[in-house]
Design a protein around this motif. Structure first.
Motif, mmCIF file in Angstrom:
data_model
loop_
_atom_site.group_PDB
_atom_site.id
_atom_site.type_symbol
_atom_site.label_atom_id
_atom_site.label_comp_id
_atom_site.label_asym_id
_atom_site.label_seq_id
_atom_site.Cartn_x
_atom_site.Cartn_y
_atom_site.Cartn_z
ATOM 1 N N LEU A 1 0.827 -1.208 0.000
ATOM 2 C CA LEU A 1 0.000 0.000 0.000
ATOM 3 C C LEU A 1 0.861 1.258 0.000
ATOM 4 C CD1 LEU A 1 -2.815 -1.000 2.535
ATOM 5 C CD2 LEU A 1 -2.967 -0.892 0.045
ATOM 6 N N GLY A 2 1.992 1.197 0.690
ATOM 7 C CA GLY A 2 2.897 2.340 0.685
ATOM 8 C C GLY A 2 3.465 2.615 -0.694
ATOM 9 N N VAL A 3 3.799 1.548 -1.421
ATOM 10 C CA VAL A 3 4.311 1.711 -2.783
ATOM 11 C C VAL A 3 3.229 2.290 -3.689
ATOM 12 C CG1 VAL A 3 5.174 0.469 -4.803
ATOM 13 C CG2 VAL A 3 6.015 -0.121 -2.521
ATOM 14 N N ILE A 4 2.007 1.763 -3.568
ATOM 15 C CA ILE A 4 0.895 2.281 -4.377
ATOM 16 C C ILE A 4 0.642 3.749 -4.058
ATOM 17 C CG2 ILE A 4 -1.590 2.079 -4.774
ATOM 18 C CD1 ILE A 4 -1.295 -0.927 -4.264
ATOM 19 N N ARG A 5 0.696 4.064 -2.786
ATOM 20 C CA ARG A 5 0.431 5.434 -2.358
ATOM 21 C C ARG A 5 1.485 6.407 -2.878
ATOM 22 N NH1 ARG A 5 -0.679 6.892 3.983
ATOM 23 N NH2 ARG A 5 -1.157 9.094 3.729
ATOM 24 N N MET B 1 8.807 -12.618 -10.211
ATOM 25 C CA MET B 1 7.610 -12.918 -10.991
ATOM 26 C C MET B 1 6.351 -12.461 -10.255
ATOM 27 S SD MET B 1 6.180 -14.046 -13.678
ATOM 28 C CE MET B 1 7.563 -14.823 -14.526
ATOM 29 N N GLY B 2 6.310 -12.700 -8.950
ATOM 30 C CA GLY B 2 5.164 -12.237 -8.168
ATOM 31 C C GLY B 2 5.033 -10.724 -8.191
ATOM 32 N N VAL C 1 1.490 -5.530 -12.799
ATOM 33 C CA VAL C 1 0.581 -5.515 -13.952
ATOM 34 C C VAL C 1 -0.867 -5.374 -13.491
ATOM 35 C CG1 VAL C 1 -0.315 -6.892 -15.865
ATOM 36 C CG2 VAL C 1 2.144 -6.812 -15.440
ATOM 37 N N LEU C 2 -1.236 -6.134 -12.471
ATOM 38 C CA LEU C 2 -2.612 -6.064 -11.975
ATOM 39 C C LEU C 2 -2.935 -4.689 -11.401
ATOM 40 C CD1 LEU C 2 -2.918 -9.568 -10.244
ATOM 41 C CD2 LEU C 2 -3.844 -8.862 -12.461
ATOM 42 N N ILE C 3 -1.971 -4.100 -10.698
ATOM 43 C CA ILE C 3 -2.196 -2.775 -10.126
ATOM 44 C C ILE C 3 -2.353 -1.727 -11.219
ATOM 45 C CG2 ILE C 3 -1.062 -0.914 -8.844
ATOM 46 C CD1 ILE C 3 -2.380 -2.992 -7.093
ATOM 47 N N ARG C 4 -1.535 -1.827 -12.256
ATOM 48 C CA ARG C 4 -1.611 -0.846 -13.351
ATOM 49 C C ARG C 4 -2.932 -0.958 -14.110
ATOM 50 N NH1 ARG C 4 2.921 1.887 -14.802
ATOM 51 N NH2 ARG C 4 2.135 2.142 -16.922
ATOM 52 N N VAL C 5 -3.553 -2.111 -14.046
ATOM 53 C CA VAL C 5 -4.864 -2.275 -14.678
ATOM 54 C C VAL C 5 -5.980 -1.867 -13.719
ATOM 55 C CG1 VAL C 5 -6.482 -3.959 -15.627
ATOM 56 C CG2 VAL C 5 -4.055 -4.085 -16.224
ATOM 57 N N GLU D 1 -10.488 1.618 -11.115
ATOM 58 C CA GLU D 1 -11.056 2.085 -9.851
ATOM 59 C C GLU D 1 -11.256 3.598 -9.850
ATOM 60 O OE1 GLU D 1 -12.596 1.609 -6.028
ATOM 61 O OE2 GLU D 1 -12.053 0.098 -7.528
ATOM 62 N N LEU D 2 -10.354 4.320 -10.501
ATOM 63 C CA LEU D 2 -10.451 5.781 -10.549
ATOM 64 C C LEU D 2 -11.358 6.278 -11.671
ATOM 65 C CD1 LEU D 2 -6.707 6.734 -9.892
ATOM 66 C CD2 LEU D 2 -8.612 6.808 -8.271
ATOM 67 N N GLY D 3 -11.872 5.372 -12.476
ATOM 68 C CA GLY D 3 -12.744 5.770 -13.572
ATOM 69 C C GLY D 3 -12.013 6.311 -14.778
ATOM 70 N N GLN D 4 -10.711 6.091 -14.843
ATOM 71 C CA GLN D 4 -9.924 6.584 -15.971
ATOM 72 C C GLN D 4 -9.943 5.617 -17.148
ATOM 73 O OE1 GLN D 4 -6.084 7.115 -14.212
ATOM 74 N NE2 GLN D 4 -6.632 9.029 -13.168
ATOM 75 N N SER D 5 -10.350 4.402 -16.898
ATOM 76 C CA SER D 5 -10.408 3.402 -17.964
ATOM 77 C C SER D 5 -11.808 2.820 -17.984
ATOM 78 C CB SER D 5 -9.370 2.298 -17.728
ATOM 79 O OG SER D 5 -9.453 1.318 -18.730
ATOM 80 N N ARG D 6 -12.508 3.022 -19.073
ATOM 81 C CA ARG D 6 -13.890 2.569 -19.175
ATOM 82 C C ARG D 6 -14.082 1.760 -20.449
ATOM 83 N NH1 ARG D 6 -17.349 5.433 -15.759
ATOM 84 N NH2 ARG D 6 -16.394 7.218 -14.708
ATOM 85 N N TYR D 7 -15.026 0.857 -20.372
ATOM 86 C CA TYR D 7 -15.398 0.096 -21.561
ATOM 87 C C TYR D 7 -16.499 0.847 -22.291
ATOM 88 C CZ TYR D 7 -17.279 -3.578 -24.529
ATOM 89 O OH TYR D 7 -17.717 -4.301 -25.604
ATOM 90 N N VAL D 8 -16.232 1.184 -23.527
ATOM 91 C CA VAL D 8 -17.197 1.930 -24.331
ATOM 92 C C VAL D 8 -17.914 0.955 -25.253
ATOM 93 C CG1 VAL D 8 -17.508 3.783 -26.000
ATOM 94 C CG2 VAL D 8 -15.750 3.974 -24.221
ATOM 95 N N THR D 9 -19.235 0.939 -25.133
ATOM 96 C CA THR D 9 -20.027 0.053 -25.982
ATOM 97 C C THR D 9 -20.017 0.571 -27.417
ATOM 98 O OG1 THR D 9 -21.467 -0.433 -24.108
ATOM 99 C CG2 THR D 9 -22.284 -0.999 -26.309
ATOM 100 N N PRO D 10 -19.681 -0.270 -28.364
ATOM 101 C CA PRO D 10 -19.665 0.190 -29.763
ATOM 102 C C PRO D 10 -21.048 0.688 -30.196
ATOM 103 C CG PRO D 10 -18.577 -1.942 -29.522
ATOM 104 C CD PRO D 10 -19.256 -1.657 -28.224
ATOM 105 N N ASN D 11 -21.040 1.740 -30.993
ATOM 106 C CA ASN D 11 -22.293 2.300 -31.488
ATOM 107 C C ASN D 11 -22.905 1.348 -32.503
ATOM 108 O OD1 ASN D 11 -24.398 3.818 -32.470
ATOM 109 N ND2 ASN D 11 -23.214 5.737 -32.510
#
Length: 203
Positions: A27-31, A173-174, A180-184, A189-199
């Motif tokens: 958590l300290g590293v993430i922070r 490896m861990g 990778v999981l944190i970067r995703v 969680e912050l709403g910066q990456s969203r799935y946009v439904t194709p028109n």
């Protein structure tokens, strides 16, 4: 050595100390390296859990040492080999006393409220505690159970460079998978990456 009645409870106590300690470091590293807000209250609550578990672990360790050496028998040979050496074999003695020293320092620091609430000191203490438990549950738990052997033989053990390289590789490896999981996860969680439904109207 493994038949101690405190083995199970002490294993759980150390798990409740070492696991959250690693969580606090993460958590300290993430922070520090992301914009994700991790509140102080969250870290302090985990630190309190670590403190209680570490104190229980130390009490059980002292009880186990007292039980082994107050009235030693032939069944105390493994503990004697671990803590003080046996018949000139003392390869594990520096490991276990280093772990105990780090454990005591970390637990004492976490017990003091001003130190525990100081995040600049909390993270190193968590690292100390995690490393101490890692040594104790590795070199201090597995190896002594096989020494002396049923025939009374003692085989000193020290990690080879191959084992060290494998251990470092597993941890690397861990850490890579966690990164990778944190970067995703954080952008989602912050709403910066969203799935946009194709028109549907667009061919």
């Amino acid at each position: 050595f493994w038949n101690s009645s405190l083995l199970g409870p002490r294993f759980l106590a150390s798990a409740f100390a070492g696991g959250p300690a690693l969580m606090i470091i993460a958590l300290g590293v993430i922070r520090k390296f992301t914009i994700y807000d991790i509140k102080d209250e969250t870290i302090k609550k985990l630190a309190l859990i670590i403190t209680v578990a570490a104190q229980i672990n130390l009490v059980m360790l002292g009880s186990e040492i007292f039980k082994e050496f107050y009235a030693p028998t032939e069944h105390s040979a493994s503990a004697m080999y671990l803590f003080f050496g046996l018949h000139g074999h003392n390869a594990l003695v520096p490991w276990i006393w280093t772990a105990i020293f780090m454990n005591i320092i970390a637990t004492f620091g976490l017990t003091l409220h001003p130190i525990r609430n100081n995040l600049n000191l909390l993270f190193p203490l968590c690292g100390f505690l995690f490393l101490a438990i890692w040594i104790e549950k590795g070199m201090g738990l597995i190896i002594p159970g096989f020494n002396p052997s049923p025939l009374g033989e003692i085989v000193d053990y020290s990690p080879t460079w191959v084992e060290i390289a494998i251990t470092v590789g597993i941890w690397a490896m861990g850490a890579f998978v966690f990164t990778v999981l944190i970067r995703v996860a954080i952008p989602i969680e912050l709403g910066q990456s969203r799935y946009v439904t194709p028109n549907a109207d667009v061919p």
